[in-house]
Design a protein around this motif. Structure first.
Motif, PDB file in Angstrom:
ATOM      1  N   LYS A  13      -2.226   0.723 -16.210  1.00  0.00           N
ATOM      2  CA  LYS A  13      -1.947  -0.622 -16.717  1.00  0.00           C
ATOM      3  C   LYS A  13      -1.260  -1.454 -15.624  1.00  0.00           C
ATOM      4  CE  LYS A  13       0.553  -3.142 -20.316  1.00  0.00           C
ATOM      5  NZ  LYS A  13       1.297  -3.084 -21.575  1.00  0.00           N
ATOM      6  N   ILE A  14      -1.923  -2.530 -15.231  1.00  0.00           N
ATOM      7  CA  ILE A  14      -1.360  -3.431 -14.216  1.00  0.00           C
ATOM      8  C   ILE A  14      -1.174  -4.799 -14.865  1.00  0.00           C
ATOM      9  CG2 ILE A  14      -1.745  -4.544 -11.985  1.00  0.00           C
ATOM     10  CD1 ILE A  14      -3.569  -2.132 -11.294  1.00  0.00           C
ATOM     11  N   ALA A  27      -4.072 -10.720  -8.639  1.00  0.00           N
ATOM     12  CA  ALA A  27      -5.001 -10.168  -9.632  1.00  0.00           C
ATOM     13  C   ALA A  27      -6.352  -9.851  -8.979  1.00  0.00           C
ATOM     14  CB  ALA A  27      -5.180 -11.163 -10.787  1.00  0.00           C
ATOM     15  N   LYS A  28      -6.842 -10.771  -8.176  1.00  0.00           N
ATOM     16  CA  LYS A  28      -8.156 -10.593  -7.525  1.00  0.00           C
ATOM     17  C   LYS A  28      -8.157  -9.331  -6.658  1.00  0.00           C
ATOM     18  CE  LYS A  28      -9.485 -13.592  -4.187  1.00  0.00           C
ATOM     19  NZ  LYS A  28      -9.613 -12.824  -2.977  1.00  0.00           N
ATOM     20  N   ASN A  29      -7.044  -9.105  -5.950  1.00  0.00           N
ATOM     21  CA  ASN A  29      -6.998  -7.934  -5.070  1.00  0.00           C
ATOM     22  C   ASN A  29      -7.018  -6.624  -5.858  1.00  0.00           C
ATOM     23  OD1 ASN A  29      -6.983  -9.586  -2.856  1.00  0.00           O
ATOM     24  ND2 ASN A  29      -4.783  -9.467  -2.515  1.00  0.00           N
ATOM     25  N   PHE A  30      -6.312  -6.572  -6.979  1.00  0.00           N
ATOM     26  CA  PHE A  30      -6.364  -5.348  -7.804  1.00  0.00           C
ATOM     27  C   PHE A  30      -7.791  -5.135  -8.325  1.00  0.00           C
ATOM     28  CE2 PHE A  30      -1.687  -6.213  -8.585  1.00  0.00           C
ATOM     29  CZ  PHE A  30      -1.239  -5.099  -7.893  1.00  0.00           C
ATOM     30  N   LEU A  31      -8.435  -6.219  -8.753  1.00  0.00           N
ATOM     31  CA  LEU A  31      -9.787  -6.106  -9.303  1.00  0.00           C
ATOM     32  C   LEU A  31     -10.773  -5.616  -8.241  1.00  0.00           C
ATOM     33  CD1 LEU A  31      -9.688  -9.381 -11.407  1.00  0.00           C
ATOM     34  CD2 LEU A  31     -10.006  -7.080 -12.352  1.00  0.00           C
ATOM     35  N   GLU A  32     -10.556  -6.087  -7.004  1.00  0.00           N
ATOM     36  CA  GLU A  32     -11.450  -5.680  -5.907  1.00  0.00           C
ATOM     37  C   GLU A  32     -11.392  -4.171  -5.691  1.00  0.00           C
ATOM     38  OE1 GLU A  32     -11.020  -8.220  -2.427  1.00  0.00           O
ATOM     39  OE2 GLU A  32     -11.700  -6.558  -1.167  1.00  0.00           O
ATOM     40  N   PHE A  33     -10.259  -3.558  -6.055  1.00  0.00           N
ATOM     41  CA  PHE A  33     -10.123  -2.105  -5.919  1.00  0.00           C
ATOM     42  C   PHE A  33     -10.258  -1.410  -7.274  1.00  0.00           C
ATOM     43  CE2 PHE A  33      -8.523  -3.572  -1.921  1.00  0.00           C
ATOM     44  CZ  PHE A  33      -8.887  -2.583  -1.031  1.00  0.00           C
ATOM     45  N   GLU A  34     -11.055  -2.058  -8.163  1.00  0.00           N
ATOM     46  CA  GLU A  34     -11.436  -1.480  -9.461  1.00  0.00           C
ATOM     47  C   GLU A  34     -10.270  -1.262 -10.405  1.00  0.00           C
ATOM     48  OE1 GLU A  34     -14.162   1.781  -8.859  1.00  0.00           O
ATOM     49  OE2 GLU A  34     -15.405   0.559  -7.531  1.00  0.00           O
ATOM     50  N   MET A  38      -4.004  -7.109 -16.666  1.00  0.00           N
ATOM     51  CA  MET A  38      -3.658  -8.038 -17.743  1.00  0.00           C
ATOM     52  C   MET A  38      -2.839  -9.155 -17.101  1.00  0.00           C
ATOM     53  SD  MET A  38      -0.907  -7.431 -20.733  1.00  0.00           S
ATOM     54  CE  MET A  38      -1.742  -6.331 -21.825  1.00  0.00           C
ATOM     55  N   VAL A  39      -3.250 -10.397 -17.326  1.00  0.00           N
ATOM     56  CA  VAL A  39      -2.496 -11.516 -16.750  1.00  0.00           C
ATOM     57  C   VAL A  39      -1.896 -12.331 -17.890  1.00  0.00           C
ATOM     58  CG1 VAL A  39      -2.535 -13.423 -15.096  1.00  0.00           C
ATOM     59  CG2 VAL A  39      -4.250 -11.616 -14.918  1.00  0.00           C
ATOM     60  N   VAL A  40      -0.587 -12.496 -17.838  1.00  0.00           N
ATOM     61  CA  VAL A  40       0.119 -13.255 -18.877  1.00  0.00           C
ATOM     62  C   VAL A  40       0.643 -14.537 -18.238  1.00  0.00           C
ATOM     63  CG1 VAL A  40       2.058 -13.254 -20.501  1.00  0.00           C
ATOM     64  CG2 VAL A  40       0.867 -11.102 -19.975  1.00  0.00           C
ATOM     65  N   LYS A  52     -12.777 -13.817 -14.665  1.00  0.00           N
ATOM     66  CA  LYS A  52     -13.188 -13.284 -15.979  1.00  0.00           C
ATOM     67  C   LYS A  52     -14.717 -13.115 -15.999  1.00  0.00           C
ATOM     68  CE  LYS A  52     -12.557 -11.975 -20.086  1.00  0.00           C
ATOM     69  NZ  LYS A  52     -12.120 -10.600 -20.198  1.00  0.00           N
ATOM     70  N   ASP A  53     -15.434 -14.140 -15.482  1.00  0.00           N
ATOM     71  CA  ASP A  53     -16.909 -14.061 -15.443  1.00  0.00           C
ATOM     72  C   ASP A  53     -17.360 -12.886 -14.587  1.00  0.00           C
ATOM     73  OD1 ASP A  53     -17.239 -16.223 -17.034  1.00  0.00           O
ATOM     74  OD2 ASP A  53     -17.581 -17.667 -15.397  1.00  0.00           O
ATOM     75  N   LYS A  54     -16.675 -12.686 -13.467  1.00  0.00           N
ATOM     76  CA  LYS A  54     -17.113 -11.645 -12.528  1.00  0.00           C
ATOM     77  C   LYS A  54     -16.718 -10.244 -12.980  1.00  0.00           C
ATOM     78  CE  LYS A  54     -17.116 -10.444  -7.667  1.00  0.00           C
ATOM     79  NZ  LYS A  54     -16.557 -10.694  -6.345  1.00  0.00           N
ATOM     80  N   TYR A  55     -15.509 -10.091 -13.516  1.00  0.00           N
ATOM     81  CA  TYR A  55     -14.995  -8.743 -13.775  1.00  0.00           C
ATOM     82  C   TYR A  55     -14.937  -8.360 -15.254  1.00  0.00           C
ATOM     83  CZ  TYR A  55     -13.812  -8.554  -8.825  1.00  0.00           C
ATOM     84  OH  TYR A  55     -13.878  -8.543  -7.454  1.00  0.00           O
ATOM     85  N   GLY A  56     -15.310  -9.288 -16.140  1.00  0.00           N
ATOM     86  CA  GLY A  56     -15.422  -8.997 -17.579  1.00  0.00           C
ATOM     87  C   GLY A  56     -14.191  -8.329 -18.153  1.00  0.00           C
TER      88      GLY A  56
END
Ligand SMILES: C[C@@]1(CC(=O)O)C2=NC(=C\c3[nH]c(c(CCC(=O)O)c3CC(=O)O)Cc3[nH]c(c(CC(=O)O)c3CCC(=O)O)/C=C3\N/C(=C\2)[C@@H](CCC(=O)O)[C@]3(C)CC(=O)O)/[C@H]1CCC(=O)O
Ligand SMILES: NC(=O)c1ccc[n+]([C@@H]2O[C@H](COP(=O)([O-])OP(=O)(O)OC[C@H]3O[C@@H](n4cnc5c(N)ncnc54)[C@H](O)[C@@H]3O)[C@@H](O)[C@H]2O)c1
Length: 199
Positions: A13-14, A27-34, A38-40, A52-56
């Motif tokens: 959980k990040i 956020a983008k960097n964490f997503l790039e490494f799979e 959660m962004v609040v 959101k469109d790219k990483y669902g």
């Protein structure tokens, strides 16, 4: 002192608090490494909807003010709000819960910091100034990107294959051959690989 490390973030959980420019970059960097993030945030910059469109499902956007419950059971937390006061509170909450936190406006309160990095598949170069001058980290990244623009994941994979052959058949001159490989262009390396395989 911060120790450089490669963390397995799969299924952890990040939580990123703050939906502005800095929160977006983290956020983008964490997503790039799979990673799953959660962004609040009270509100989000438009670029978050592209994420959101790219990483669902890997990114959840929660439009709300920060509350402690959001970080519960977190593995990593980034405090990236524009409020120094809220960022400090997040640092206190994370310390209470034993959660590693990155407080983007306070090196002193951060339990981890984010380096600048270049991601080329299995080659990751990361640069940090221990928080002294992120601008320098970025400048070095841009220089290294130029210098190593020929390197991509195919190149690394090919080197891996060649290294396996060298280790099994030519271990007595391993260093000499590896050194030769690194001087070759991508095309020449392909030819060298075929030659080693006896093609
Ligand atoms: C590398 C990078 C990665 C990333 O962000 O993931 C990153 N900062 C980047 C850019 C950048 N950051 C800032 C500027 C404006 C110029 C300037 O002020 O210097 C620029 C340049 C730009 O944006 O062009 C301002 C800034 N940064 C921090 C503070 C607070 C403070 O110093 O206390 C302030 C003042 C805020 C304010 O003024 O209020 C703190 C941190 N920034 C870090 C990382 C960590 C230390 C990294 C290291 O050890 O070098 C650390 C400690 C914590 C963290 O964020 O993890 C990313 C480049 C990515 C790339 O493109 O390659
Ligand atoms: N570490 C770095 O690399 C770096 C770089 C530049 C700036 N900064 C610092 O990062 C912080 C954020 O910068 P930014 O450019 O992203 O700002 P920004 O104003 O673009 O975004 C801040 C976000 O925080 C949200 N927010 C504010 N209060 C909140 C609350 N109580 N709960 C939830 N969300 C809340 C806002 O809705 C907004 O989306 C600033 O403090 C700045 O000093 C850090």
């Amino acid at each position: 002192m911060f120790y450089p490390i490669m963390l397995d973030i799969e299924d952890k959980k990040i939580v990123v608090i703050g939906g502005g420019n800095v929160g977006y970059r983290k956020a983008k960097n964490f997503l790039e490494f799979e990673g799953k993030v959660m962004v609040v945030s009270t509100d989000f910059s438009a670029k978050f909807y592209e994420l959101k469109d790219k990483y669902g499902q890997n990114i959840i956007l929660i439009e709300d003010n920060y509350k402690k419950e959001y970080i519960s059971n977190g593995f990593l937390v980034v405090a990236a709000t524009s409020s120094e006061h809220i960022n400090r509170q997040i640092a206190i909450d994370c310390n209470d819960e034993g959660i590693l936190c990155n407080i983007v406006d306070s090196l002193e309160s951060s339990k981890f910091i984010c380096p600048s990095f270049i991601n080329k598949g299995d080659l990751v170069l990361s640069i940090s100034t221990m928080g002294k001058c992120p601008f320098l980290s970025k400048r070095i990244r841009l220089d290294l990107e130029k210098k190593y623009s020929n390197i991509n994941s195919e190149y690394i994979n090919l080197l891996g294959e060649i290294r396996n052959i060298i280790i099994s058949d030519y271990s007595y001159k391993k260093e000499e051959l590896l050194d030769r490989c690194l001087k070759l262009s991508n095309e020449e390396l392909e030819d060298f690989y075929k030659q080693l395989k006896g093609e």
